[in-house]
Design a protein around this motif. Sequence first.
Motif, PDB file in Angstrom:
ATOM      1  N   GLY A 118       0.789  -1.233   0.000  1.00 52.57           N
ATOM      2  CA  GLY A 118       0.000   0.000   0.000  1.00 52.57           C
ATOM      3  C   GLY A 118       0.819   1.279   0.000  1.00 52.57           C
ATOM      4  O   GLY A 118       0.336   2.329   0.449  1.00 52.57           O
ATOM      5  N   CYS A 119       2.040   1.225  -0.530  1.00 59.45           N
ATOM      6  CA  CYS A 119       2.870   2.445  -0.578  1.00 59.45           C
ATOM      7  C   CYS A 119       2.240   3.499  -1.480  1.00 59.45           C
ATOM      8  O   CYS A 119       1.784   3.191  -2.579  1.00 59.45           O
ATOM      9  N   ALA A 120       2.245   4.746  -1.025  1.00 66.01           N
ATOM     10  CA  ALA A 120       1.798   5.848  -1.874  1.00 66.01           C
ATOM     11  C   ALA A 120       3.001   6.443  -2.603  1.00 66.01           C
ATOM     12  O   ALA A 120       2.892   6.910  -3.732  1.00 66.01           O
ATOM     13  N   VAL A 121       4.138   6.441  -1.930  1.00 59.67           N
ATOM     14  CA  VAL A 121       5.372   6.943  -2.528  1.00 59.67           C
ATOM     15  C   VAL A 121       6.415   5.844  -2.413  1.00 59.67           C
ATOM     16  O   VAL A 121       6.576   5.239  -1.352  1.00 59.67           O
ATOM     17  N   LEU A 122       7.104   5.564  -3.519  1.00 61.19           N
ATOM     18  CA  LEU A 122       8.153   4.548  -3.502  1.00 61.19           C
ATOM     19  C   LEU A 122       9.446   5.221  -3.939  1.00 61.19           C
ATOM     20  O   LEU A 122       9.564   5.674  -5.085  1.00 61.19           O
ATOM     21  N   ILE A 123      10.389   5.302  -3.004  1.00 61.38           N
ATOM     22  CA  ILE A 123      11.642   5.985  -3.301  1.00 61.38           C
ATOM     23  C   ILE A 123      12.676   4.936  -3.717  1.00 61.38           C
ATOM     24  O   ILE A 123      12.928   3.976  -2.991  1.00 61.38           O
ATOM     25  N   VAL A 124      13.200   5.115  -4.923  1.00 65.40           N
ATOM     26  CA  VAL A 124      14.097   4.106  -5.495  1.00 65.40           C
ATOM     27  C   VAL A 124      15.465   4.722  -5.725  1.00 65.40           C
ATOM     28  O   VAL A 124      15.586   5.753  -6.400  1.00 65.40           O
ATOM     29  N   GLU A 125      16.483   4.087  -5.172  1.00 62.51           N
ATOM     30  CA  GLU A 125      17.856   4.540  -5.377  1.00 62.51           C
ATOM     31  C   GLU A 125      18.241   4.290  -6.832  1.00 62.51           C
ATOM     32  O   GLU A 125      18.048   3.181  -7.355  1.00 62.51           O
ATOM     33  N   ALA A 126      18.741   5.310  -7.512  1.00 62.08           N
ATOM     34  CA  ALA A 126      19.165   5.160  -8.910  1.00 62.08           C
ATOM     35  C   ALA A 126      20.232   4.077  -9.015  1.00 62.08           C
ATOM     36  O   ALA A 126      20.911   3.755  -8.034  1.00 62.08           O
ATOM     37  N   VAL A 127      20.389   3.529 -10.217  1.00 57.05           N
ATOM     38  CA  VAL A 127      21.384   2.477 -10.438  1.00 57.05           C
ATOM     39  C   VAL A 127      22.569   3.066 -11.192  1.00 57.05           C
ATOM     40  O   VAL A 127      22.480   4.158 -11.758  1.00 57.05           O
ATOM     41  N   PRO A 128      23.707   2.359 -11.196  1.00 56.36           N
ATOM     42  CA  PRO A 128      24.903   2.914 -11.837  1.00 56.36           C
ATOM     43  C   PRO A 128      24.685   3.285 -13.301  1.00 56.36           C
ATOM     44  O   PRO A 128      23.785   2.765 -13.966  1.00 56.36           O
ATOM     45  N   ALA A 129      25.528   4.207 -13.785  1.00 59.54           N
ATOM     46  CA  ALA A 129      25.350   4.766 -15.134  1.00 59.54           C
ATOM     47  C   ALA A 129      25.929   3.874 -16.218  1.00 59.54           C
ATOM     48  O   ALA A 129      25.702   4.121 -17.401  1.00 59.54           O
ATOM     49  N   ASP A 130      26.641   2.800 -15.878  1.00 58.31           N
ATOM     50  CA  ASP A 130      27.276   2.062 -16.971  1.00 58.31           C
ATOM     51  C   ASP A 130      26.300   1.189 -17.745  1.00 58.31           C
ATOM     52  O   ASP A 130      25.192   0.883 -17.325  1.00 58.31           O
ATOM     53  N   ALA A 131      26.766   0.790 -18.949  1.00 53.00           N
ATOM     54  CA  ALA A 131      25.896   0.158 -19.950  1.00 53.00           C
ATOM     55  C   ALA A 131      25.249  -1.131 -19.448  1.00 53.00           C
ATOM     56  O   ALA A 131      24.152  -1.478 -19.875  1.00 53.00           O
ATOM     57  N   SER A 132      25.904  -1.832 -18.533  1.00 50.36           N
ATOM     58  CA  SER A 132      25.334  -3.106 -18.085  1.00 50.36           C
ATOM     59  C   SER A 132      24.031  -2.897 -17.304  1.00 50.36           C
ATOM     60  O   SER A 132      23.265  -3.827 -17.104  1.00 50.36           O
ATOM     61  N   TRP A 133      23.775  -1.661 -16.873  1.00 50.66           N
ATOM     62  CA  TRP A 133      22.540  -1.343 -16.145  1.00 50.66           C
ATOM     63  C   TRP A 133      21.503  -0.650 -17.042  1.00 50.66           C
ATOM     64  O   TRP A 133      20.456  -0.207 -16.560  1.00 50.66           O
ATOM     65  N   ASP A 134      21.769  -0.526 -18.350  1.00 52.16           N
ATOM     66  CA  ASP A 134      20.884   0.210 -19.272  1.00 52.16           C
ATOM     67  C   ASP A 134      19.417  -0.195 -19.177  1.00 52.16           C
ATOM     68  O   ASP A 134      18.530   0.654 -19.084  1.00 52.16           O
ATOM     69  N   ALA A 135      19.161  -1.500 -19.267  1.00 46.96           N
ATOM     70  CA  ALA A 135      17.772  -1.975 -19.319  1.00 46.96           C
ATOM     71  C   ALA A 135      17.058  -1.667 -18.007  1.00 46.96           C
ATOM     72  O   ALA A 135      15.886  -1.291 -17.998  1.00 46.96           O
ATOM     73  N   ILE A 136      17.785  -1.794 -16.906  1.00 46.05           N
ATOM     74  CA  ILE A 136      17.185  -1.525 -15.598  1.00 46.05           C
ATOM     75  C   ILE A 136      16.894  -0.035 -15.459  1.00 46.05           C
ATOM     76  O   ILE A 136      15.823   0.371 -14.993  1.00 46.05           O
ATOM     77  N   ARG A 137      17.833   0.794 -15.909  1.00 46.00           N
ATOM     78  CA  ARG A 137      17.611   2.239 -15.863  1.00 46.00           C
ATOM     79  C   ARG A 137      16.381   2.618 -16.687  1.00 46.00           C
ATOM     80  O   ARG A 137      15.569   3.442 -16.281  1.00 46.00           O
ATOM     81  N   ASP A 138      16.235   1.961 -17.838  1.00 39.98           N
ATOM     82  CA  ASP A 138      15.063   2.202 -18.695  1.00 39.98           C
ATOM     83  C   ASP A 138      13.762   1.860 -17.958  1.00 39.98           C
ATOM     84  O   ASP A 138      12.817   2.653 -17.946  1.00 39.98           O
ATOM     85  N   ARG A 139      13.698   0.692 -17.314  1.00 35.87           N
ATOM     86  CA  ARG A 139      12.462   0.298 -16.619  1.00 35.87           C
ATOM     87  C   ARG A 139      12.181   1.218 -15.430  1.00 35.87           C
ATOM     88  O   ARG A 139      11.021   1.568 -15.170  1.00 35.87           O
ATOM     89  N   LEU A 140      13.221   1.618 -14.725  1.00 36.51           N
ATOM     90  CA  LEU A 140      13.004   2.505 -13.573  1.00 36.51           C
ATOM     91  C   LEU A 140      12.509   3.872 -14.039  1.00 36.51           C
ATOM     92  O   LEU A 140      11.615   4.460 -13.426  1.00 36.51           O
ATOM     93  N   ALA A 141      13.080   4.365 -15.141  1.00 36.38           N
ATOM     94  CA  ALA A 141      12.641   5.672 -15.651  1.00 36.38           C
ATOM     95  C   ALA A 141      11.171   5.608 -16.056  1.00 36.38           C
ATOM     96  O   ALA A 141      10.409   6.542 -15.812  1.00 36.38           O
ATOM     97  N   ARG A 142      10.746   4.507 -16.667  1.00 37.82           N
ATOM     98  CA  ARG A 142       9.341   4.374 -17.055  1.00 37.82           C
ATOM     99  C   ARG A 142       8.435   4.262 -15.845  1.00 37.82           C
ATOM    100  O   ARG A 142       7.343   4.839 -15.817  1.00 37.82           O
ATOM    101  N   ALA A 143       8.906   3.520 -14.833  1.00 37.34           N
ATOM    102  CA  ALA A 143       8.087   3.375 -13.621  1.00 37.34           C
ATOM    103  C   ALA A 143       7.915   4.726 -12.933  1.00 37.34           C
ATOM    104  O   ALA A 143       6.894   4.994 -12.297  1.00 37.34           O
ATOM    105  N   ALA A 144       8.925   5.587 -13.063  1.00 37.57           N
ATOM    106  CA  ALA A 144       8.902   6.880 -12.386  1.00 37.57           C
ATOM    107  C   ALA A 144       8.226   7.969 -13.216  1.00 37.57           C
ATOM    108  O   ALA A 144       8.020   9.078 -12.735  1.00 37.57           O
ATOM    109  N   HIS A 145       7.887   7.626 -14.477  1.00 35.46           N
ATOM    110  CA  HIS A 145       7.285   8.629 -15.354  1.00 35.46           C
ATOM    111  C   HIS A 145       5.912   9.028 -14.830  1.00 35.46           C
ATOM    112  O   HIS A 145       5.106   8.157 -14.490  1.00 35.46           O
ATOM    113  N   PRO A 146       5.606  10.318 -14.769  1.00 38.00           N
ATOM    114  CA  PRO A 146       4.298  10.731 -14.242  1.00 38.00           C
ATOM    115  C   PRO A 146       3.155  10.153 -15.078  1.00 38.00           C
ATOM    116  O   PRO A 146       3.269  10.082 -16.294  1.00 38.00           O
ATOM    117  N   ALA A 147       2.074   9.755 -14.401  1.00 38.26           N
ATOM    118  CA  ALA A 147       0.943   9.133 -15.098  1.00 38.26           C
ATOM    119  C   ALA A 147       0.284  10.103 -16.052  1.00 38.26           C
ATOM    120  O   ALA A 147       0.322  11.302 -15.845  1.00 38.26           O
TER     121      ALA A 147
END
Length: 338
Positions: free
Chosen positions: A309-338
């Motif tokens: 039942g979280c209203a706000v979910l605070i997520v620590e960003a992931v490292p900037a290197d290429a091996s984290w690209d796909a995860i960064r993409d999913r997190l950015a989409r999850a954080a995109h305003p509705a």
Amino acid sequence: MTVRPEIIAVDAAAPDADVIARAAAVIRAGGLVAMPTETVYGLAGNALEPASIARIYAAKGRPSHNPLIAHVADAAQARTLAAEWPEMARALAAKFWPGPLTLVVRRKAMVPTELTAGLDTFGARVPDHPVALALIRAAGVPLAAPSANRFTEVSPVTAAQVARGLGAAVDLILDAGHTRVGIESTVVDVSGGRPMLLRPGMITQEALEAVVGPVSRHRGVAREDAPRPAPGMVARHYAPHARVELVPIGGLRAAIDAARRADASVSVGGIVHSQTVPSGLAFARQLPDSPDGYASALYDALHDADAAGCAVLIVEAVPADASWDAIRDRLARAAHPA
Ligand code: AMP
Ligand code: MG
């Protein structure tokens, strides 16, 4: 009375032939089966049958202008559907199939436009999962299998998450436990001159380039009503109900305090990887500090944050290197305003 959806446990490594035969009969009768793949659970129906495809779109509440991926047993089956099979497709399939890579190629007329949202191309992939492969073979047809969740919600990585999200909209769920990769496939378009990465996944751009040379990256996020809004390109996608806030590495404590100053009664959750989670949250999860481990555990964390039942979910960003690209993409989409 039968309880819908029916969930049948199946051995992930050696699926029972009778269970697979039953599921294949559901597919051939025009029904929908939620099946495990190595990425996420897919909502599978006959990819060559417009009525089955219509049922998938309805069950997901997905706009019909978002194309679906055809899941096939091997490259030979993909080629039966493709009008052209370029050398790039041959090389990538040889290297990465079965596996979490979708190839977009030109389609033959037998591939219904309902599958491709009217495009002359279609996406194909050979899943690296014995249950999915057995079902494709037993059904005798390619399977359209988008993630088995309602449109814009978080993809399921367990059978229980499928049942919670889709309920009676699916005829049968094959439960083979938690999926391994945990996020959706890499999608690369090889229908034009130069390969184009449409959606990052755990097969990285670098890994693709080692096989086919330079790959261009589709930057930016399509609007939902854009002419070619492939689902992986919709801005808000893969999102939990909570408002997701991405904060710099190590920046969780400050963000929690700020959220509480704004609203003392707000239910706050946190997801970290580089530090231990601060105490006193409505939901807290420390994910592995490696891309593979993080990807595999991320969607569980998003589902569980919703269940808490979280209203706000605070997520620590992931490292900037290429091996984290796909995860960064999913997190950015999850954080995109509705
Ligand atoms: P999903 O099945 O929800 O995991 O997502 C399907 C993905 O396949 C989307 O992200 C699209 O990028 C991709 N896709 C499928 N077919 C096509 C196509 N014909 N052209 C471009 N992308 C496609
Ligand atoms: Mg999806």
